[in-house]
Design a protein around this motif. Sequence first.
Motif, PDB file in Angstrom:
ATOM      1  N   SER A  65       0.985  -1.167  -0.071  1.00  9.82           N
ATOM      2  CA  SER A  65       0.189  -0.130  -0.104  1.00  9.82           C
ATOM      3  C   SER A  65       0.783   1.450  -0.004  1.00  9.82           C
ATOM      4  N   ALA A  66       0.551   2.178  -0.910  1.00  3.87           N
ATOM      5  CA  ALA A  66       1.375   3.220  -1.029  1.00  3.87           C
ATOM      6  C   ALA A  66       0.869   4.252   0.199  1.00  3.87           C
ATOM      7  N   SER A  67      -0.321   4.207   0.482  1.00  2.16           N
ATOM      8  CA  SER A  67      -0.868   5.280   1.612  1.00  2.16           C
ATOM      9  C   SER A  67      -0.144   4.823   2.963  1.00  2.16           C
ATOM     10  N   ARG A  68       0.039   3.557   3.177  1.00  2.00           N
ATOM     11  CA  ARG A  68       0.703   3.029   4.334  1.00  2.00           C
ATOM     12  C   ARG A  68       2.153   3.206   4.534  1.00  2.00           C
ATOM     13  N   LEU A  69       2.903   3.214   3.017  1.00  2.00           N
ATOM     14  CA  LEU A  69       4.211   3.682   2.958  1.00  2.00           C
ATOM     15  C   LEU A  69       4.475   5.178   3.252  1.00  2.00           C
ATOM     16  N   GLN A  70       3.393   5.806   3.172  1.00  2.00           N
ATOM     17  CA  GLN A  70       3.454   7.331   3.247  1.00  2.00           C
ATOM     18  C   GLN A  70       3.205   7.771   4.829  1.00  2.00           C
ATOM     19  N   LYS A  71       2.553   6.910   5.429  1.00  2.00           N
ATOM     20  CA  LYS A  71       2.681   6.789   6.748  1.00  2.00           C
ATOM     21  C   LYS A  71       3.777   6.350   7.433  1.00  2.00           C
ATOM     22  N   ALA A  72       4.406   5.345   6.950  1.00  2.00           N
ATOM     23  CA  ALA A  72       5.835   5.140   7.374  1.00  2.00           C
ATOM     24  C   ALA A  72       6.736   6.270   7.161  1.00  2.00           C
ATOM     25  N   LYS A  73       6.674   6.925   6.335  1.00  2.00           N
ATOM     26  CA  LYS A  73       7.601   8.067   6.220  1.00  2.00           C
ATOM     27  C   LYS A  73       7.341   9.070   7.257  1.00  2.00           C
ATOM     28  N   GLU A  74       6.201   9.222   7.605  1.00  2.00           N
ATOM     29  CA  GLU A  74       5.714  10.325   8.584  1.00  2.00           C
ATOM     30  C   GLU A  74       6.372   9.861   9.956  1.00  2.00           C
ATOM     31  N   VAL A  75       6.455   8.602  10.060  1.00  2.00           N
ATOM     32  CA  VAL A  75       6.908   8.267  11.371  1.00  2.00           C
ATOM     33  C   VAL A  75       8.362   7.848  11.452  1.00  2.00           C
ATOM     34  N   GLY A  76       9.134   7.904  10.481  1.00  2.00           N
ATOM     35  CA  GLY A  76      10.463   8.037  10.632  1.00  2.00           C
ATOM     36  C   GLY A  76      11.223   7.079   9.607  1.00  2.00           C
ATOM     37  N   ALA A  77      10.426   6.366   8.827  1.00  2.00           N
ATOM     38  CA  ALA A  77      11.215   5.463   8.052  1.00  2.00           C
ATOM     39  C   ALA A  77      11.898   6.202   6.729  1.00  2.00           C
ATOM     40  N   ASP A  78      13.195   5.786   6.686  1.00  2.00           N
ATOM     41  CA  ASP A  78      14.353   6.630   5.882  1.00  2.00           C
ATOM     42  C   ASP A  78      13.878   6.239   4.169  1.00  2.00           C
ATOM     43  N   PHE A  79      13.555   4.958   3.948  1.00  2.00           N
ATOM     44  CA  PHE A  79      13.203   4.490   2.789  1.00  2.00           C
ATOM     45  C   PHE A  79      11.917   3.648   2.680  1.00  2.00           C
ATOM     46  N   THR A  80      11.321   3.686   1.526  1.00  2.00           N
ATOM     47  CA  THR A  80      10.162   2.897   1.230  1.00  2.00           C
ATOM     48  C   THR A  80      10.052   2.273  -0.025  1.00  2.00           C
ATOM     49  N   ILE A  81       9.590   1.032   0.015  1.00  2.00           N
ATOM     50  CA  ILE A  81       9.556   0.200  -1.327  1.00  2.00           C
ATOM     51  C   ILE A  81       8.166  -0.289  -1.298  1.00  2.00           C
ATOM     52  N   GLN A  82       7.338   0.041  -2.409  1.00  2.00           N
ATOM     53  CA  GLN A  82       6.077  -0.569  -2.738  1.00  2.00           C
ATOM     54  C   GLN A  82       6.318  -1.806  -3.447  1.00  2.00           C
ATOM     55  N   VAL A  83       5.856  -2.839  -2.962  1.00  2.00           N
ATOM     56  CA  VAL A  83       6.152  -4.181  -3.459  1.00  2.00           C
ATOM     57  C   VAL A  83       4.875  -4.390  -4.303  1.00  2.00           C
ATOM     58  N   LYS A  84       5.181  -4.817  -5.652  1.00  2.00           N
ATOM     59  CA  LYS A  84       4.163  -5.049  -6.476  1.00  2.00           C
ATOM     60  C   LYS A  84       3.975  -6.474  -7.030  1.00  2.00           C
ATOM     61  N   ASN A  85       4.870  -7.064  -8.029  1.00  2.00           N
ATOM     62  CA  ASN A  85       4.935  -8.392  -8.519  1.00  2.00           C
ATOM     63  C   ASN A  85       6.502  -9.011  -8.445  1.00  2.00           C
ATOM     64  N   GLU A  86       7.069  -8.187  -7.676  1.00  2.00           N
ATOM     65  CA  GLU A  86       8.447  -8.606  -7.446  1.00  2.00           C
ATOM     66  C   GLU A  86       8.528 -10.122  -6.669  1.00  2.00           C
ATOM     67  N   THR A  87       9.591 -10.818  -7.132  1.00  2.00           N
ATOM     68  CA  THR A  87      10.045 -12.076  -6.504  1.00  2.00           C
ATOM     69  C   THR A  87      10.693 -11.830  -5.209  1.00  2.00           C
ATOM     70  N   PRO A  88      10.749 -12.568  -4.273  1.00  2.00           N
ATOM     71  CA  PRO A  88      11.376 -12.333  -3.023  1.00  2.00           C
ATOM     72  C   PRO A  88      13.057 -11.859  -3.203  1.00  2.00           C
ATOM     73  N   LYS A  89      13.464 -12.512  -4.077  1.00  2.00           N
ATOM     74  CA  LYS A  89      14.799 -12.155  -4.296  1.00  2.00           C
ATOM     75  C   LYS A  89      14.902 -10.653  -4.810  1.00  2.00           C
ATOM     76  N   GLU A  90      13.834 -10.376  -5.641  1.00  2.00           N
ATOM     77  CA  GLU A  90      13.912  -9.047  -6.137  1.00  2.00           C
ATOM     78  C   GLU A  90      13.694  -8.075  -5.164  1.00  2.00           C
ATOM     79  N   VAL A  91      13.012  -8.268  -4.232  1.00  2.00           N
ATOM     80  CA  VAL A  91      12.571  -7.402  -3.104  1.00  2.00           C
ATOM     81  C   VAL A  91      13.817  -7.148  -2.389  1.00  2.00           C
ATOM     82  N   ALA A  92      14.414  -8.268  -1.957  1.00  2.00           N
ATOM     83  CA  ALA A  92      15.668  -8.198  -1.401  1.00  2.00           C
ATOM     84  C   ALA A  92      17.004  -7.398  -2.171  1.00  2.00           C
TER      85      ALA A  92
END
Length: 216
Positions: A65-92
Amino acid sequence: RLPDNVTYEEGALIEPLSVAIHACRRAGVTLGSKVFVSGSGPIGLVNVLVAKVMGASTVIITDLSASRLQKAKEVGADFTIQVKNETPKEVASKVESLLGCMPDITLECTGAQACIQAGVYATRSGGTLVLVGLGPEMVTVPIVNASLREVDIRGVCRYCNTWPVAIALLASKRINVKPLVTHRFPLEKALEAFETSKRGDGIKVMLKCDPTDQNP
């Protein structure tokens, strides 16, 4: 007992906050840790908050969710990744690319098999993966990859002896959980509140039981 400067809404969030305190302790988060949080739901978000206050220098978080990732930025996350169809290795691989290195610690907060797999692949050799989220009893995990790279996989069972710490963090204002409350309903609209939560529209939905106090 809540201190006078801790609101009832903050008090209601001590339980999820305790989960994060226990998870970050189990993970060994310390000064300078580079942390990957998988899942930007309520538990993922409080893990961002706690990891930061425990000294993590960089926190990266993933979610669908893009909206949840935006909330993560608000509470202090430095980087966010919106996962779509990537494999686990691609996410890593994306985590490593954005972070500039493999994270020391992964806090897996979804319980989803693909996310656990991504957590194994993402965590640096000799690092720690903590399974915070609850998923199915049986999952397929690249255990040989973890074993050969000496990635420690640790579980958590809710929390233990964390309530005083959680209250102290809120009372001292070292942690701000207020942004996690996205919806408020009076008690007579309880059904609407539960439906809102069920749809995943918000992060934390509050029922205000006192009709004279409907404010945060």
